[in-house]
Scaffold this active site. Structure first.
Site, PDB file in Angstrom:
ATOM      1  N   GLU A  19       0.824  -1.228  -0.041  1.00 54.60           N
ATOM      2  CA  GLU A  19      -0.033   0.084  -0.120  1.00 54.60           C
ATOM      3  C   GLU A  19       0.957   1.310   0.022  1.00 54.60           C
ATOM      4  OE1 GLU A  19      -2.116  -0.997   3.828  1.00 54.60           O
ATOM      5  OE2 GLU A  19      -1.458   0.806   4.311  1.00 54.60           O
ATOM      6  N   CYS A  54       3.673   8.524   0.377  1.00 48.51           N
ATOM      7  CA  CYS A  54       4.306   7.801   1.411  1.00 48.51           C
ATOM      8  C   CYS A  54       4.383   6.325   0.787  1.00 48.51           C
ATOM      9  CB  CYS A  54       3.323   7.731   2.769  1.00 48.51           C
ATOM     10  SG  CYS A  54       4.023   6.596   3.746  1.00 48.51           S
ATOM     11  N   CYS A 102       6.848  -6.815   6.937  1.00 47.45           N
ATOM     12  CA  CYS A 102       8.193  -6.188   7.765  1.00 47.45           C
ATOM     13  C   CYS A 102       8.619  -7.164   8.840  1.00 47.45           C
ATOM     14  CB  CYS A 102       7.712  -4.823   8.440  1.00 47.45           C
ATOM     15  SG  CYS A 102       9.004  -4.009   9.435  1.00 47.45           S
ATOM     16  N   CYS A 135       7.451  -4.029  15.650  1.00 46.05           N
ATOM     17  CA  CYS A 135       7.243  -3.074  16.619  1.00 46.05           C
ATOM     18  C   CYS A 135       5.559  -3.359  16.981  1.00 46.05           C
ATOM     19  CB  CYS A 135       7.165  -1.635  15.991  1.00 46.05           C
ATOM     20  SG  CYS A 135       8.772  -1.065  15.362  1.00 46.05           S
ATOM     21  N   CYS A 188       2.392  -1.633  15.279  1.00 50.86           N
ATOM     22  CA  CYS A 188       2.285  -1.587  13.999  1.00 50.86           C
ATOM     23  C   CYS A 188       1.514  -2.656  13.382  1.00 50.86           C
ATOM     24  CB  CYS A 188       3.787  -1.220  13.558  1.00 50.86           C
ATOM     25  SG  CYS A 188       3.939  -0.988  11.861  1.00 50.86           S
ATOM     26  N   GLY A 242       7.342  -1.737   5.976  1.00 48.47           N
ATOM     27  CA  GLY A 242       8.695  -2.129   5.799  1.00 48.47           C
ATOM     28  C   GLY A 242       9.823  -1.225   6.604  1.00 48.47           C
ATOM     29  N   GLU A 243      10.933  -1.767   6.618  1.00 45.90           N
ATOM     30  CA  GLU A 243      12.025  -1.121   7.232  1.00 45.90           C
ATOM     31  C   GLU A 243      13.117  -0.570   5.921  1.00 45.90           C
ATOM     32  OE1 GLU A 243      13.198   0.732   9.886  1.00 45.90           O
ATOM     33  OE2 GLU A 243      14.929   0.955   8.690  1.00 45.90           O
ATOM     34  N   SER A 282      12.444   7.027   6.985  1.00 47.44           N
ATOM     35  CA  SER A 282      12.076   6.778   8.377  1.00 47.44           C
ATOM     36  C   SER A 282      12.703   5.456   8.710  1.00 47.44           C
ATOM     37  CB  SER A 282      10.793   6.891   8.605  1.00 47.44           C
ATOM     38  OG  SER A 282      10.434   6.755  10.271  1.00 47.44           O
ATOM     39  N   SER A 288      12.232   6.728  14.344  1.00 49.11           N
ATOM     40  CA  SER A 288      11.278   6.338  15.414  1.00 49.11           C
ATOM     41  C   SER A 288      11.907   6.119  16.541  1.00 49.11           C
ATOM     42  CB  SER A 288      10.555   5.118  14.698  1.00 49.11           C
ATOM     43  OG  SER A 288      10.003   5.424  13.374  1.00 49.11           O
ATOM     44  N   LEU A 289      11.446   6.874  17.505  1.00 48.24           N
ATOM     45  CA  LEU A 289      12.124   6.610  18.734  1.00 48.24           C
ATOM     46  C   LEU A 289      10.841   6.243  19.852  1.00 48.24           C
ATOM     47  CD1 LEU A 289      14.637   7.644  20.435  1.00 48.24           C
ATOM     48  CD2 LEU A 289      13.571   9.882  20.681  1.00 48.24           C
ATOM     49  N   HIS A 290       9.774   6.786  19.945  1.00 49.77           N
ATOM     50  CA  HIS A 290       8.765   6.350  20.696  1.00 49.77           C
ATOM     51  C   HIS A 290       9.022   6.242  22.315  1.00 49.77           C
ATOM     52  CE1 HIS A 290       7.125   6.066  16.908  1.00 49.77           C
ATOM     53  NE2 HIS A 290       7.618   4.961  16.630  1.00 49.77           N
ATOM     54  N   ASN A 316      -2.212   5.368  16.325  1.00 45.40           N
ATOM     55  CA  ASN A 316      -3.178   4.681  15.686  1.00 45.40           C
ATOM     56  C   ASN A 316      -3.765   3.508  16.042  1.00 45.40           C
ATOM     57  OD1 ASN A 316      -4.262   6.395  13.335  1.00 45.40           O
ATOM     58  ND2 ASN A 316      -2.202   6.484  12.704  1.00 45.40           N
ATOM     59  N   CYS A 376      -0.634   3.103   8.759  1.00 42.61           N
ATOM     60  CA  CYS A 376       0.442   2.136   8.595  1.00 42.61           C
ATOM     61  C   CYS A 376       0.043   0.832   8.428  1.00 42.61           C
ATOM     62  CB  CYS A 376       1.237   2.120  10.033  1.00 42.61           C
ATOM     63  SG  CYS A 376       1.654   3.961  10.470  1.00 42.61           S
TER      64      CYS A 376
END
Ligand code: SAH
Length: 345
Positions: free
Chosen positions: A90, A103, A110, A114, A117, A157-158, A189, A212-214, A288, A331
């Site tokens: 997507e 995007c 992936c 996480c 996600c 994906g990473e 990212s 991506s810290l979070h 989300n 995502c």
């Protein structure tokens, strides 16, 4: 490697090996990367014989549009494409005052795991080719007839787990003989693969790195992101400092606010201390919710308090505006609902 993933130089060689003159490579490259042709038959200034040979020997990589959802709220568009092997991916088109931003996904699935996600729930199917990353942009620009000026690699994906293909993609996307998107309008990212952040820094591109810290501590980060078992927070931040040193580009930190998990003022204070010496920007994203987990977004008051605390500590911070809420904008959700219907190969 497929023709659409080749640089002009590589294509020139490939075309020569097929017994054609070098200028045919330039024509072919232009058809693929500027005119966004979806079929060799559109390439009318190439000799018929050459087109036939291409069709036989070098299938053109093109994505098939499976679904296009347009948000009634903000004009955001969500696309579901299928690849030639039946995998689906997507992409999202977002309309801003400064231009249209796409995007893209960098992998089908992936493997980073996480916790919040949706993209990682089914694991990694495979890496995307450079051409398959480009095609997401090309098909969206073709379908809408509007120029894409900005690009973020923040879909499924990473990207740094598909490093070589990502670099090739970035080169082709920003090539003056292609769509010629400015490097400054591109953001990649990552969940924080340290060695790869350092390699990317050494490329000295003018793209923005988003990390991506979070979380504001190693312990909390481990709870949310398994990748933190591999890399200490300190070394991830050092890699980001190195990225700034090498490129002069301010790093973006993404911080998804999860109700009762990482959204206290104490955590905002700790985050400020971690990054106060850095040339950076923090993007707060109310998480989300996804069906498979019971994480919920932080309440508005908490978000505001978190932001205020950072601002008081003189950290640049914005709250990311939610887009496409009515079309599963977040995502990996569209792909996931499609896969669970079981109508893919
Ligand atoms: N693998 C890369 C890029 C894809 S994810 C990365 O980790 O950065 C893009 C961003 O969306 C990341 O910051 C990711 O943590 C975030 N994200 C994923 N799922 C989310 C969710 N449910 N709510 C809010 N942000 C989410």
């Amino acid at each position: 490697m497929d023709l659409k993933s080749m640089t002009l130089e590589e294509l020139t060689r490939a075309v020569w090996e097929m017994g054609e003159k070098p200028f045919r490579a330039r024509q072919l490259y232009q058809w693929m990367h500027q005119k966004l042709a979806a079929d060799y038959d559109e390439m009318t200034n190439l000799p018929k014989g050459f087109r036939e040979k291409l069709k036989e020997q070098e299938p053109l990589t093109v994505l098939t549009l499976e679904e296009r959802l347009v948000s009634k709220l903000d004009g955001t568009e969500k696309y579901l494409f299928s690849l030639s092997d039946g995998n689906v991916i997507e992409s999202v088109l977002m309309r801003y005052r400064h231009g249209n931003s796409v995007c893209i996904s960098s992998q089908a699935g992936c493997r980073m795991g996480c916790r919040f996600c949706a993209s990682t729930l089914g694991g990694l199917m495979r890496n995307l080719l450079p051409s398959e990353m480009l095609e997401q942009v090309y098909r969206i620009q073709s379908v809408t007839g509007e120029r894409v000026s900005h690009l973020v690699v923040m879909g499924t994906g990473e990207p740094l787990d598909n490093y070589e293909n990502l670099l090739r993609f970035l080169h082709l996307l920003t090539d003056e003989n292609g769509l010629n998107i400015s490097q400054r309008n591109v953001t990649v990212s990552t969940c924080g693969l340290v060695e790869k952040i350092r390699s990317l820094a050494d490329e000295k591109l003018q793209i923005t790195l988003a990390l991506s810290l979070h979380a504001s501590s190693q312990e909390k980060r481990k709870e949310l992101m398994p990748v933190a078992y591999k890399y200490e927070l300190g070394e991830v931040l050092d890699a980001c400092r190195y990225y700034f040193q090498q490129t002069g580009r301010r790093v973006t930190f993404e911080y998804s606010l999860v109700n009762g998990v990482n959204d206290t003022e104490e955590e905002a204070e700790r985050l400020s201390k971690l990054i106060k010496d850095m040339n950076c920007h923090v993007n707060l994203i109310p998480v989300n919710p996804i069906a498979e987990r019971d994480y919920t977004p932080s309440k508005e008051g908490r978000i505001a308090a978190f932001k205020n605390k950072l601002e008081k500590n003189r950290i640049n911070v914005t709250i990311r505006r939610e887009m496409g809420r009515d079309i599963q904008g977040a995502c990996g959700q569209l792909r996931r609902s499609y896969l669970s219907k079981g109508d893919t190969v």
